[in-house]
Write a protein that holds these residues in place. Sequence first.
Motif, mmCIF file in Angstrom:
data_model
loop_
_atom_site.group_PDB
_atom_site.id
_atom_site.type_symbol
_atom_site.label_atom_id
_atom_site.label_comp_id
_atom_site.label_asym_id
_atom_site.label_seq_id
_atom_site.Cartn_x
_atom_site.Cartn_y
_atom_site.Cartn_z
ATOM 1 N N GLN A 47 5.086 -5.989 -9.017
ATOM 2 C CA GLN A 47 3.911 -5.248 -9.441
ATOM 3 C C GLN A 47 4.028 -4.187 -10.406
ATOM 4 N N THR B 228 2.120 2.961 -14.009
ATOM 5 C CA THR B 228 0.719 2.443 -14.057
ATOM 6 C C THR B 228 -0.057 3.427 -13.901
ATOM 7 N N THR C 149 -2.956 1.143 -10.413
ATOM 8 C CA THR C 149 -2.486 0.476 -9.304
ATOM 9 C C THR C 149 -1.216 0.881 -9.099
ATOM 10 N N GLN D 156 0.879 -1.141 -0.046
ATOM 11 C CA GLN D 156 0.117 -0.137 -0.011
ATOM 12 C C GLN D 156 0.812 1.260 0.010
#
Length: 210
Positions: free
Chosen positions: A117, A169, A172, A67
């Motif tokens: 990610q 991105t 996200t 997060q």
Amino acid sequence: MPHTTALEPPETDQWFVDSPELSEFVTTAKEIIASTNRNHTETLNILEPYFAALLQKRDWLPEHFAQPNPESGLGGGIGQWLLYRSQELTIFSLVIPPNSITPIHDHLSWGLVGLYQGKQEETVYRRLDNGELEGFAQLEIVGLYQVKRGDIYRLLPPDGDIHSVKATTVFTPSISIHVMGNDTGSILRNKYNPEQQSIQSFCSGYSNAP
């Protein structure tokens, strides 16, 4: 529940994530560090394939450590979450919200950074001055790289140790995992302003640990 304290640290080890995958990687990394005897190039060469395998595994990183953090020491809502640390090794996740960018900064240690990610754009700099003039630093850009999931880059001062990273991105955050030879979030290191040719000491801290 978020982890805000270490999970029963044995001796000097502090665990903030309870993960068999991470535990196995740490065991291997510490064995490699001990066997290469401060030859950091050799450490990186041997360790990288094991790190690549960890990046390919899913679900070992808890959601809380993926997060952003509005109170980030790096600014821009960037979360720097400590996963593990000991005297010879620190591992943390760096969570960059979409289109946020880190300050231009250094690390002052060998390390491996891998994208877990999202996507990133990394701008790498080289320092041109000799560091003798306090508060002054002259940089030039030596590389601009598009980083995708699973990509790994190395930190080995002085080469490639100064960079900024932007999440490219849309919806996200990007998440990178850092494997470092120092306690990166707890030491005084440097951030740079190329336009002003200035350098300033800072401590980024961690989002979940003192």
